[in-house]
Every structure is written in structure tokens, then in C-alpha cells.
Design an enzyme around this catalytic site. Structure first.
Site, mmCIF file in Angstrom:
data_model
loop_
_atom_site.group_PDB
_atom_site.id
_atom_site.type_symbol
_atom_site.label_atom_id
_atom_site.label_comp_id
_atom_site.label_asym_id
_atom_site.label_seq_id
_atom_site.Cartn_x
_atom_site.Cartn_y
_atom_site.Cartn_z
ATOM 1 N N CYS A 141 4.072 15.414 -13.608
ATOM 2 C CA CYS A 141 4.441 15.078 -12.151
ATOM 3 C C CYS A 141 3.589 15.801 -11.315
ATOM 4 O O CYS A 141 2.904 16.697 -11.534
ATOM 5 C CB CYS A 141 6.113 15.572 -12.136
ATOM 6 S SG CYS A 141 7.205 14.857 -13.099
ATOM 7 N N CYS A 154 11.739 7.815 -12.173
ATOM 8 C CA CYS A 154 11.826 6.861 -13.506
ATOM 9 C C CYS A 154 10.400 6.475 -13.473
ATOM 10 O O CYS A 154 9.694 6.538 -12.525
ATOM 11 C CB CYS A 154 12.813 5.695 -13.467
ATOM 12 S SG CYS A 154 13.340 5.265 -15.046
ATOM 13 N N CYS A 179 14.413 8.722 -17.213
ATOM 14 C CA CYS A 179 13.779 8.324 -18.151
ATOM 15 C C CYS A 179 13.275 9.031 -18.779
ATOM 16 O O CYS A 179 12.461 9.941 -18.184
ATOM 17 C CB CYS A 179 13.400 6.830 -17.717
ATOM 18 S SG CYS A 179 11.683 6.826 -17.038
#
Length: 181
Positions: free
Chosen positions: A96, A12, A88
């Protein structure tokens, strides 16, 4: 021969609520076959007090929980993840780190209970809803036959789980929260 333990990372943005809840819920429902971790792209530095409260109300351990940066899990000495789930929408859209081991990924987005404004009952109900949705998804996930399912079908199942919703809280749940908030 020992059974495999799967490492699961929940991501998140702030790592203060949803991902923290998911980490602990997986620890319970994973029946020692899963280890849960959580992190954030921009960690808040503290776990939200209502996340701690909802975990305690449901008899989950809260010791050791902390808000941490996802970079910790991209380090060479970090546990290798088998699964990485974003919980989220903002984290799902971010670039990432490259996760060692090429884990399976899916987006299990939920509204942020920490963003809910209002009185304590409204805020606690938001955390309760997030908790129930995550618990529902994690129960489905941990029941999958991971050793006998091919990767493509598993990816479809992980994506399907991300669309699952928990049953709406009953009136008695709302009364319980109101009287214990």
C-alpha cells in the site's frame, strides 16, 4: 467543543463492490462521527450495478459513488485517514502507499460478490451476504469506545472485527431477494 470525526478508508483491488458498500454503510452507522472513503489498487473505473442495487434496496444514497485509485488518498492534500481497512485478500497482500498520519489498519476480508457467477438471484445473494457482513463489522467498529481505548487493545479489536461474520440470511431473506431481483 466539537466531537472528533474519524476518517476511514476501505480498500479493495477494483473498488467496485465491497469497498463501495463499506463506504456507504459507515456513513450511516457512523452517526456523523465517521467519514467513509473507498479506493482500489487497480480500480475498475465503475461501481458494480449490483452494489448500487443493494444499496438502493436498503435505502442508502448512491449519488457520488465512483471507483477510484488509492493514490488519491496518498496525496498531500487528501484527507488524513485514522483507519484503513482492506476488504479483499488481494489488496491486503499488496504494498500500500504510505498513508499520512499513520492510521490504524486491519484486514476485513470478504469473498468478492462481483466474482460470483450464475443467475441474477445467486449474484444478488452474494452482494446481500457481503452487505450484511460489512454492516455487522461496521456496527461493531462504530460502537467501540475510541476515545478511551489504548492503541494496542484497539488493534486487537479491529483484527477481531475482521473475523466477525454476519448471521446467515434467513429463508425469508432469500425469498425476498428472489422476488425482488
Amino acid at each position: 467543543m466539537s466531537e472528533r470525526v474519524y476518517n476511514v478508508l476501505f480498500l479493495c483491488t477494483g473498488n467496485s463492490a465491497r469497498s463501495i458498500l463499506a463506504e456507504r454503510i459507515l456513513e450511516r452507522w457512523g452517526n456523523r462521527h465517521f467519514r467513509g472513503f473507498s479506493a482500489g489498487s487497480h480500480p475498475k473505473g465503475a461501481v458494480h450495478p449490483l452494489a448500487i442495487e443493494i444499496l438502493k434496496r436498503n435505502n442508502y444514497l448512491t449519488e457520488g459513488l465512483r471507483s477510484k485509485d488509492w493514490a488519491e488518498f496518498a496525496q498531500p492534500d487528501a484527507p488524513v485517514m485514522d483507519f484503513v481497512f482492506t476488504v479483499c485478500d488481494q489488496a491486503a497482500g499488496e504494498v500500500c502507499p504510505v498513508w499520512p498520519g499513520q492510521p490504524m489498519t486491519a484486514h476485513w476480508g470478504l469473498p468478492d460478490p462481483a466474482a460470483v457467477e450464475g443467475d441474477e438471484v445467486a449474484r444478488m445473494m452474494a452482494f446481500r451476504t457481503a452487505f450484511r457482513e460489512l454492516e455487522n463489522r461496521i456496527k461493531i467498529f462504530t460502537a467501540l469506545p475510541l476515545v478511551s481505548i489504548d492503541r494496542l487493545k484497539l488493534q486487537r479489536e479491529l483484527d477481531r472485527i475482521g473475523q466477525a461474520h454476519a448471521p446467515a440470511p434467513s429463508e425469508s431473506d432469500a425469498n425476498h431477494t428472489a422476488t425482488h431481483a
